[in-house]
Design a protein around this motif. Sequence first.
Motif, mmCIF file in Angstrom:
data_model
loop_
_atom_site.group_PDB
_atom_site.id
_atom_site.type_symbol
_atom_site.label_atom_id
_atom_site.label_comp_id
_atom_site.label_asym_id
_atom_site.label_seq_id
_atom_site.Cartn_x
_atom_site.Cartn_y
_atom_site.Cartn_z
ATOM 1 N N ILE A 1 0.838 -1.198 0.000
ATOM 2 C CA ILE A 1 0.000 0.000 0.000
ATOM 3 C C ILE A 1 0.873 1.248 0.000
ATOM 4 O O ILE A 1 0.604 2.191 -0.748
ATOM 5 C CB ILE A 1 -0.964 -0.019 1.192
ATOM 6 N N GLU A 2 1.934 1.250 0.806
ATOM 7 C CA GLU A 2 2.820 2.411 0.866
ATOM 8 C C GLU A 2 3.529 2.625 -0.460
ATOM 9 O O GLU A 2 3.629 3.753 -0.955
ATOM 10 C CB GLU A 2 3.852 2.256 1.986
ATOM 11 N N ALA B 1 4.029 5.652 -5.516
ATOM 12 C CA ALA B 1 4.105 5.626 -6.973
ATOM 13 C C ALA B 1 3.017 6.494 -7.604
ATOM 14 O O ALA B 1 3.273 7.230 -8.557
ATOM 15 C CB ALA B 1 3.999 4.189 -7.477
ATOM 16 N N ILE B 2 1.818 6.428 -7.062
ATOM 17 C CA ILE B 2 0.718 7.256 -7.587
ATOM 18 C C ILE B 2 1.007 8.724 -7.344
ATOM 19 O O ILE B 2 0.806 9.576 -8.219
ATOM 20 C CB ILE B 2 -0.620 6.826 -6.960
ATOM 21 N N ALA B 3 1.498 9.042 -6.142
ATOM 22 C CA ALA B 3 1.827 10.434 -5.831
ATOM 23 C C ALA B 3 2.954 10.942 -6.732
ATOM 24 O O ALA B 3 2.922 12.080 -7.215
ATOM 25 C CB ALA B 3 2.227 10.570 -4.368
ATOM 26 N N GLY C 1 2.930 13.971 -9.624
ATOM 27 C CA GLY C 1 3.816 15.102 -9.384
ATOM 28 C C GLY C 1 3.788 15.624 -7.973
ATOM 29 O O GLY C 1 4.259 16.719 -7.690
ATOM 30 N N ILE C 2 3.243 14.855 -7.044
ATOM 31 C CA ILE C 2 3.172 15.249 -5.639
ATOM 32 C C ILE C 2 4.388 14.675 -4.923
ATOM 33 O O ILE C 2 4.684 13.497 -5.057
ATOM 34 C CB ILE C 2 1.875 14.730 -4.986
#
Length: 91
Positions: free
Chosen positions: A77-78, A83-85, A89-90
Amino acid sequence: MKTIVLNLIEMTPSPAPTGVNTEGLAEFLRAFFAPLFLVVVSVVALFFLFTREITRFVQFLILAVAIGVIFYVPNIIEVTAKAIAGALGIK
């Protein structure tokens, strides 16, 4: 006098943290729910096999494997959230 006060300040113990200790919570939950998950998956899979609903069985099996990866792969999950963030671009 100033030296004595500074020495007393250094000697006073810092207060203990008062928050809830959540260290090891993820491992506890994984150890608790993983066997329960396997039992539920087994029962539902047997139901689909005995009623000869092969299409539903395959759909259920794919979904069970996807959910099982979340239970059994540590830190998935982490890693996925990072990866999504990063893709958004976060930082």
